[in-house]
Design an enzyme around this catalytic site. Structure first.
Site, mmCIF file in Angstrom:
data_model
loop_
_atom_site.group_PDB
_atom_site.id
_atom_site.type_symbol
_atom_site.label_atom_id
_atom_site.label_comp_id
_atom_site.label_asym_id
_atom_site.label_seq_id
_atom_site.Cartn_x
_atom_site.Cartn_y
_atom_site.Cartn_z
ATOM 1 N N GLU A 185 0.813 -1.220 0.000
ATOM 2 C CA GLU A 185 0.000 0.000 0.000
ATOM 3 C C GLU A 185 0.848 1.272 0.000
ATOM 4 O O GLU A 185 1.969 1.282 0.493
ATOM 5 C CB GLU A 185 -0.964 -0.006 1.192
ATOM 6 C CG GLU A 185 -0.310 0.291 2.532
ATOM 7 C CD GLU A 185 -1.034 1.403 3.273
ATOM 8 O OE1 GLU A 185 -1.410 2.405 2.631
ATOM 9 O OE2 GLU A 185 -1.223 1.261 4.495
ATOM 10 N N HIS A 358 -1.422 4.183 8.427
ATOM 11 C CA HIS A 358 -0.739 3.802 7.184
ATOM 12 C C HIS A 358 0.760 4.079 7.279
ATOM 13 O O HIS A 358 1.178 5.164 7.679
ATOM 14 C CB HIS A 358 -1.325 4.578 6.002
ATOM 15 C CG HIS A 358 -2.777 4.288 5.763
ATOM 16 N ND1 HIS A 358 -3.197 3.190 5.049
ATOM 17 C CD2 HIS A 358 -3.897 4.936 6.165
ATOM 18 C CE1 HIS A 358 -4.529 3.184 5.007
ATOM 19 N NE2 HIS A 358 -4.979 4.232 5.680
#
Ligand SMILES: [Zn+2]
Length: 546
Positions: A185, A358
């Site tokens: 990601e 993240h």
């Protein structure tokens, strides 16, 4: 084959196909951008899955966020494929499915960290990751062409307060035999360094509780189960009771407590309608609305519309989140109003009360180093984020020719240790969901909404005698958001004349179908109004036959 998540944040879905077997990883939705007026959300295009239903073996879910599970109620019931998800994600999917009719037959299977699942030729394994929701996993897929590693959303939190750590050992083991492909990601690939541990946020909560004398109101994403836990811990420590305001947050809270992801003494909870019995200094309110969403619990508090919580001096309101780009203005208007009502407002710029879920650059590099893939595809993120991720990969020694930046719908083929991007693509547009309608709002409906929002609308009602094709009386005109007709009498009269002329050209013959005339009215009046006003309202001609 990416169906979503390439070129945007959201509606993540990636397909893997080998011979007669097809699987999907994630099945997410995305909130619309500001041009999609009135659209609730957007889901991936399932055309390819429908066409290949016979070989579609299942969907594997990485974690329970909406951008990874939100399209399941719209795509899975029709295709009837099995879905595999971690226990918390399973509970959240089932809650979502319960809101839709005709979804009872959908079967969600829970997987455990050490399970192995066989879907056709694919063997699926899991590795735990840290993220902003518990029970998040990356996926290892053994294929006949080699191993594929998909990270899902992740960060590496070595002091994760829930005691569940990123399974770096398993990933390292996989990396020993050079996997074919890493999909990782890219959300924070622009940000240098390493993310702050969630543990630090727990400490900030304690600090905040120690200082506050009145009520404490904490707003975060409904899915931030870790923040609820911090608040519960601090409440126990400082002798406060906890209530929850906001339907979606209650749903997450219930799912997470049932599965043991939130731990607290039962008696600490107090129902929202009983909070008036609790002294201010003994109360914590957990609330949704940290993104400034209209109608959310926090927004209602800020604008005096909340029936149980009226903001007053002495209240401390903490926004435990960071603004998603585009939401800054509504958040700031809520903060202004909270201050106006006398509350002390804490947010991420004046205290460390939020950290991202993240990975930053150092964590992304760690994964690249551990997995050491033959090929690398950055996923989840807009183009520029994936370019940054590509640069990180170059930095750790992945050759440029082995890194691919894809768009939704692209097809990558891996065979005999070689990779190539095919010229062909699969349908990967968007399907818009508005209320109960899925996909019925297309480009045209959207264009109308945009025209109405920008330039207003203009309705022309003409009553015509069927036999003669003549106007019975002067056409009625209605304007909404275009011009104020009472002050534009001249324009209104001239428009009426124009309409009469257009219809006059056809009188004498009664057309079978009025669509031609309607089209002419739309075009000619549209051009006329544009010449007069430089605006292009949505024009709706209505012809009534008598
Ligand atoms: Zn996520």
């Amino acid at each position: 084959m990416p169906l979503g998540g390439f070129g945007e944040i959201g509606k993540n879905m990636t397909l893997l196909e080998y011979g007669n077997d097809l699987i999907a990883i994630d099945c997410g939705m995305m909130f619309p951008d500001e041009t999609m007026l009135g659209i609730d959300y957007v889901i991936p295009d399932a055309t390819y899955l429908r066409k290949n239903r016979a070989k579609f073996r299942g969907i594997v879910i990485t974690h329970g966020h909406e951008d990874h599970i939100g399209a399941i109620p719209h795509i899975v019931p029709e295709l009837s494929v099995p879905v595999y998800a971690s226990p918390l994600a399973k509970a959240l999917i089932e809650t979502r499915l319960g809101e839709y009719k005709g979804t009872q037959h959908v079967k969600i299977n829970a997987y455990q960290p050490n399970d192995e699942i066989r879907l056709g030729v694919f063997k699926i394994r899991f590795f735990r990751v840290n993220h902003s929701i518990p029970d998040s996993f990356g996926i290892i897929i053994d294929t006949p062409e080699g191993v594929v590693v998909h990270t899902g959303d992740f960060k590496i939190d070595l002091t994760s307060p829930d005691g569940l750590f990123f399974d770096l050992a398993k990933l390292k083991e996989v990396g020993r035999h050079q996997p074919l492909l890493l999909l990782s990601e890219s959300t924070n690939s622009d940000t240098p360094g390493h993310t702050i541990s969630e543990k630090a946020i727990g400490e900030s909560f304690n600090e905040l509780f120690a200082k506050a004398n009145g009520r404490i109101i904490i707003a975060s994403f409904a899915s931030r189960i870790d923040r609820m836990q911090h608040a519960l811990n601090a409440a126990v420590k400082f002798g406060r009771r906890v209530t929850i305001s906001g339907r979606s947050m209650l749903q997450y809270f219930e799912a997470a407590s049932k599965l043991g992801y939130i731990k607290y003494p039962r008696e600490i909870l107090v129902p929202l309608k009983e909070i008036s019995k609790i002294p201010d200094a003994k109360l914590v309110v957990l609330s949704t609305g940290s993104q400034g969403q209209q109608g959310s619990s926090l927004a209602r508090m800020a604008f005096r519309e909340h029936s149980q919580v009226k903001i007053k001096p002495g209240d401390t309101v903490a926004l435990s989140s960071s603004p998603i780009p585009g939401n800054e203005r509504s958040i700031s208007s809520i903060i202004n109003n909270l201050c106006r009502e006398g509350a002390e407002v804490i947010h991420n710029r004046n205290m460390q009360i939020h950290t991202t879920g993240h990975a930053y650059q150092e964590e992304l590099k760690t994964i690249l180093q551990l997995v050491k893939p033959r090929f690398f595809i950055p996923i989840h993120g807009e183009y520029h984020m994936r370019v940054s991720h590509k640069k990180l990969a170059l930095g750790v020694g992945v050759p440029e020719a082995d890194i691919f930046l894809l768009e939704n719908g692209d097809i990558m083929e891996f065979h005999a240790g070689k990779a190539r991007k095919l010229k062909d693509t699969i349908p990967a547009g968007i399907v818009m969901v508005d209320g109960l309608g899925v996909g019925d709002v297309g480009e045209i409906v959207l264009r109308d909404r945009q025209a109405m929002a920008k330039e207003g609308m203009f309705v022309i009602i003409a009553t015509i005698e069927r036999k003669s094709g003549k106007l019975v009386n002067s056409p009625d005109l209605i304007s909404r958001g275009f011009v104020y007709m009472r002050e534009q009498e001249e324009l209104v009269n001239r428009t009426r004349m124009e309409v009469k002329q257009i219809i006059g050209r056809h009188s004498g013959k009664a057309p079978e179908d009025w669509s031609n005339i309607r089209q002419q009215i739309r075009e000619e009046i549209g051009n006329f109004l544009y010449r007069e006003t430089q605006r292009r309202p949505l024009i709706i001609p209505v012809i009534i036959e008598v």
